[in-house]
Design a protein around this motif. Structure first.
Motif, PDB file in Angstrom:
ATOM      1  N   ALA A 282       0.817  -1.215   0.000  1.00 45.31           N
ATOM      2  CA  ALA A 282       0.000   0.000   0.000  1.00 45.31           C
ATOM      3  C   ALA A 282       0.847   1.260   0.000  1.00 45.31           C
ATOM      4  O   ALA A 282       0.541   2.242  -0.698  1.00 45.31           O
ATOM      5  CB  ALA A 282      -0.934  -0.008   1.204  1.00 45.31           C
ATOM      6  N   LEU A 283       1.918   1.265   0.775  1.00 45.56           N
ATOM      7  CA  LEU A 283       2.745   2.469   0.897  1.00 45.56           C
ATOM      8  C   LEU A 283       3.551   2.757  -0.353  1.00 45.56           C
ATOM      9  O   LEU A 283       4.181   3.809  -0.457  1.00 45.56           O
ATOM     10  CB  LEU A 283       3.667   2.337   2.112  1.00 45.56           C
ATOM     11  CG  LEU A 283       2.939   2.360   3.464  1.00 45.56           C
ATOM     12  CD1 LEU A 283       3.876   1.982   4.592  1.00 45.56           C
ATOM     13  CD2 LEU A 283       2.324   3.732   3.714  1.00 45.56           C
ATOM     14  N   ARG A 284       3.520   1.846  -1.315  1.00 42.10           N
ATOM     15  CA  ARG A 284       4.209   2.071  -2.583  1.00 42.10           C
ATOM     16  C   ARG A 284       3.226   2.345  -3.722  1.00 42.10           C
ATOM     17  O   ARG A 284       3.620   2.403  -4.879  1.00 42.10           O
ATOM     18  CB  ARG A 284       5.093   0.869  -2.907  1.00 42.10           C
ATOM     19  CG  ARG A 284       6.323   0.787  -1.992  1.00 42.10           C
ATOM     20  CD  ARG A 284       7.074  -0.506  -2.121  1.00 42.10           C
ATOM     21  NE  ARG A 284       8.329  -0.450  -1.357  1.00 42.10           N
ATOM     22  CZ  ARG A 284       8.992  -1.517  -0.939  1.00 42.10           C
ATOM     23  NH1 ARG A 284       8.528  -2.734  -1.193  1.00 42.10           N
ATOM     24  NH2 ARG A 284      10.131  -1.383  -0.265  1.00 42.10           N
ATOM     25  N   ARG A 305       9.012  -3.602  11.377  1.00 38.33           N
ATOM     26  CA  ARG A 305       8.891  -4.694  10.412  1.00 38.33           C
ATOM     27  C   ARG A 305       8.965  -4.176   8.973  1.00 38.33           C
ATOM     28  O   ARG A 305       9.589  -4.806   8.105  1.00 38.33           O
ATOM     29  CB  ARG A 305       7.573  -5.447  10.628  1.00 38.33           C
ATOM     30  CG  ARG A 305       7.490  -6.230  11.944  1.00 38.33           C
ATOM     31  CD  ARG A 305       6.074  -6.734  12.160  1.00 38.33           C
ATOM     32  NE  ARG A 305       5.899  -7.408  13.424  1.00 38.33           N
ATOM     33  CZ  ARG A 305       5.936  -8.739  13.595  1.00 38.33           C
ATOM     34  NH1 ARG A 305       6.150  -9.523  12.545  1.00 38.33           N
ATOM     35  NH2 ARG A 305       5.764  -9.272  14.779  1.00 38.33           N
ATOM     36  N   LEU A 306       8.333  -3.020   8.736  1.00 39.07           N
ATOM     37  CA  LEU A 306       8.337  -2.465   7.379  1.00 39.07           C
ATOM     38  C   LEU A 306       9.726  -1.953   6.992  1.00 39.07           C
ATOM     39  O   LEU A 306      10.135  -2.064   5.834  1.00 39.07           O
ATOM     40  CB  LEU A 306       7.295  -1.342   7.280  1.00 39.07           C
ATOM     41  CG  LEU A 306       5.835  -1.813   7.351  1.00 39.07           C
ATOM     42  CD1 LEU A 306       4.894  -0.631   7.532  1.00 39.07           C
ATOM     43  CD2 LEU A 306       5.462  -2.603   6.097  1.00 39.07           C
ATOM     44  N   GLY A 310      12.514  -3.009   3.788  1.00 29.38           N
ATOM     45  CA  GLY A 310      13.130  -2.082   2.842  1.00 29.38           C
ATOM     46  C   GLY A 310      12.366  -0.811   2.563  1.00 29.38           C
ATOM     47  O   GLY A 310      12.771  -0.039   1.684  1.00 29.38           O
ATOM     48  N   LEU A 311      11.275  -0.549   3.282  1.00 21.94           N
ATOM     49  CA  LEU A 311      10.560   0.697   3.040  1.00 21.94           C
ATOM     50  C   LEU A 311      11.364   1.881   3.562  1.00 21.94           C
ATOM     51  O   LEU A 311      12.017   1.793   4.612  1.00 21.94           O
ATOM     52  CB  LEU A 311       9.170   0.675   3.693  1.00 21.94           C
ATOM     53  CG  LEU A 311       8.085   0.094   2.775  1.00 21.94           C
ATOM     54  CD1 LEU A 311       8.153  -1.428   2.752  1.00 21.94           C
ATOM     55  CD2 LEU A 311       6.707   0.569   3.175  1.00 21.94           C
ATOM     56  N   THR A 312      11.304   2.985   2.829  1.00 22.70           N
ATOM     57  CA  THR A 312      12.056   4.183   3.178  1.00 22.70           C
ATOM     58  C   THR A 312      11.272   5.045   4.149  1.00 22.70           C
ATOM     59  O   THR A 312      10.052   4.873   4.311  1.00 22.70           O
ATOM     60  CB  THR A 312      12.372   5.001   1.918  1.00 22.70           C
ATOM     61  OG1 THR A 312      11.132   5.489   1.363  1.00 22.70           O
ATOM     62  CG2 THR A 312      13.092   4.150   0.871  1.00 22.70           C
ATOM     63  N   GLU A 313      11.954   5.996   4.769  1.00 24.75           N
ATOM     64  CA  GLU A 313      11.267   6.891   5.711  1.00 24.75           C
ATOM     65  C   GLU A 313      10.186   7.725   5.018  1.00 24.75           C
ATOM     66  O   GLU A 313       9.111   7.907   5.582  1.00 24.75           O
ATOM     67  CB  GLU A 313      12.289   7.779   6.430  1.00 24.75           C
ATOM     68  CG  GLU A 313      13.219   7.014   7.351  1.00 24.75           C
ATOM     69  CD  GLU A 313      12.477   6.155   8.362  1.00 24.75           C
ATOM     70  OE1 GLU A 313      11.499   6.652   8.973  1.00 24.75           O
ATOM     71  OE2 GLU A 313      12.855   4.986   8.553  1.00 24.75           O
ATOM     72  N   LEU A 319       1.995   6.809   6.161  1.00 24.54           N
ATOM     73  CA  LEU A 319       1.077   5.991   6.953  1.00 24.54           C
ATOM     74  C   LEU A 319       0.458   6.792   8.092  1.00 24.54           C
ATOM     75  O   LEU A 319       1.153   7.356   8.919  1.00 24.54           O
ATOM     76  CB  LEU A 319       1.829   4.787   7.526  1.00 24.54           C
ATOM     77  CG  LEU A 319       1.032   3.836   8.431  1.00 24.54           C
ATOM     78  CD1 LEU A 319      -0.175   3.261   7.692  1.00 24.54           C
ATOM     79  CD2 LEU A 319       1.930   2.731   8.951  1.00 24.54           C
ATOM     80  N   SER A 320      -0.861   6.840   8.117  1.00 23.36           N
ATOM     81  CA  SER A 320      -1.599   7.471   9.214  1.00 23.36           C
ATOM     82  C   SER A 320      -1.934   6.394  10.245  1.00 23.36           C
ATOM     83  O   SER A 320      -2.836   5.579  10.039  1.00 23.36           O
ATOM     84  CB  SER A 320      -2.888   8.121   8.699  1.00 23.36           C
ATOM     85  OG  SER A 320      -2.609   9.192   7.833  1.00 23.36           O
ATOM     86  N   SER A 321      -1.172   6.361  11.316  1.00 27.00           N
ATOM     87  CA  SER A 321      -1.360   5.341  12.344  1.00 27.00           C
ATOM     88  C   SER A 321      -0.866   5.866  13.683  1.00 27.00           C
ATOM     89  O   SER A 321       0.224   6.439  13.745  1.00 27.00           O
ATOM     90  CB  SER A 321      -0.598   4.065  11.961  1.00 27.00           C
ATOM     91  OG  SER A 321      -0.716   3.084  12.957  1.00 27.00           O
ATOM     92  N   PRO A 322      -1.672   5.737  14.730  1.00 24.58           N
ATOM     93  CA  PRO A 322      -3.027   5.185  14.752  1.00 24.58           C
ATOM     94  C   PRO A 322      -3.973   5.967  13.830  1.00 24.58           C
ATOM     95  O   PRO A 322      -3.867   7.192  13.709  1.00 24.58           O
ATOM     96  CB  PRO A 322      -3.445   5.323  16.213  1.00 24.58           C
ATOM     97  CG  PRO A 322      -2.158   5.378  16.967  1.00 24.58           C
ATOM     98  CD  PRO A 322      -1.220   6.108  16.078  1.00 24.58           C
TER      99      PRO A 322
END
Length: 367
Positions: A282-284, A305-306, A310-313, A319-322
């Motif tokens: 999703a983040l990509r 974990r993400l 290999g996900l970048t900052e 990501l909106s979390s919570p």
């Protein structure tokens, strides 16, 4: 006009003439955006709204005049110095409304436009407002064909190109152009209204919170899909408002479905075996919004974990979390309001603060 299309098509097919009033331009704190519509039938019935009540009476009278004369009218409504409650907008804004008769003679393209809107097929409508002898002329533009005429072939071709670009973006607005389609000209004012398919809301996790999110997503105008790998939970009985139910591992479904710049993704699984592989994908994507439910501890675990995947900052920052705004929500319905409020705030650039504590414009222009 989308929300009015079923009764308007019925009027048209019954031979009931009506006048269609459409907001074509706004300034300052106008209550409705361009494209907001109100219809008045020859029998005097009114549907829809152009201002939330401020100028509906005046527009109703103008619509009846247009029905009598068959001549379209372009009217501007702002604050009335003498009596703001009589005709003007008490909010201090200004809006311009185009009122046109809708009959087989004046608007033969209307049924095809209405059917495209009703079936969620992309269609743009270009309406000539002023600067020519034929105000109210229309051009119906789809990716496959162009029907109608505003003037010369060169003008029609130029407007078609603009309309297709606006349709691709889902945007509605003014076009100023030369009488023969010249890009540097401004003799003609043309209003282009895009009816792109509804944006998508993808809700992952068939839990009770998902039911409330699906309901509010439909209320906001999204095409809602609920996805869960467990068939016992992803049922029509539990999610009657959803347009689509998918029984599949969430990341597998996301990998094969279309996600564009208007799509919003709500991850409500809060289970690493579901949401980590899902969020990795999703983040990509190009999604406008990606929110994930869970505690702050869960969020930190997800981020770790993400990162390992290999996900970048910059990707993680999307990501909106919570998930949601800080409303103190507890119930599924309250939580759905919190999520919807965050989506609306990000879409329009709102602060999420109480309006009483700000002095910003109430209505934010997109972008």
């Amino acid at each position: 006009m989308r929300e009015l299309i079923a009764p308007l098509l019925a009027w048209y097919r019954e031979g009931q003439p009506f006048a269609l009033a459409t907001v074509v331009r706004t300034w300052h704190s106008a209550p409705r955006q361009p494209g907001a519509a109100m219809a008045v039938s020859a029998a005097g019935e009114a549907l829809g709204s152009v201002s939330g009540g401020c100028v509906e009476g005046a527009v109703y009278e103008l619509a009846q005049q247009v029905l009598r004369t068959g001549v379209p009218e372009l009217a501007t409504y702002g604050v009335s110095d003498d009596d703001a409650f009589a005709v003007g907008l008490t909010c201090g804004g200004t809006l311009q409304v185009f009122v046109q008769p809708v009959t087989p003679e004046h608007f033969p393209e209307f049924p095809a436009i209405g059917e495209s809107i009703r079936s969620s097929e992309p269609v743009a409508v270009a309406t000539l407002l002023d600067g020519a002898a034929n105000p109210g002329a229309h051009l119906r533009v789809t990716p496959a064909e162009t029907v109608g005429a505003l003037g010369s072939a060169r003008l029609n071709e130029a407007v078609r190109d603009h309309a297709l670009g606006m349709l691709a973006l889902g945007s509605t607005g003014f076009l100023h152009i030369g009488a023969d389609g010249e890009q540097r000209g401004d003799e003609l004012s043309i209003f282009v209204e895009s009816f792109a398919p509804p944006p998508r809301m993808l809700v992952f996790g068939a839990i009770d919170f998902a039911g409330a999110v699906a309901r509010i997503g439909k209320f906001l105008g999204y095409h809602v899909t609920v996805c869960d790998a467990r068939p016992v939970f992803a049922t029509k009985r539990r999610f009657p408002e959803a347009d689509e139910l998918v029984v599949m591992w969430p990341h597998q479904y996301l990998a094969r479905t279309e996600v564009d710049e208007r799509t919003v993704i709500c991850v409500l699984t809060h289970d690493p075996k579901f949401d980590v592989p899902l969020l990795e994908l999703a983040l990509r994507t190009k999604a406008a919004y990606i929110g994930a439910m869970g505690s702050r501890r869960t969020h930190q675990d997800r981020l770790n974990r993400l990162r390992e995947l290999g996900l970048t900052e910059p990707e993680l920052a999307r990501l909106s979390s919570p998930i949601g705004l800080d409303l103190g929500a507890r119930t599924p319905e309250e939580t759905a309001v919190s999520i919807a409020a965050e989506i609306v705030s990000l879409n329009w650039g709102g602060s999420g603060r109480r309006l009483a504590e700000t002095d910003n414009p109430i209505h934010h222009p997109r972008g």
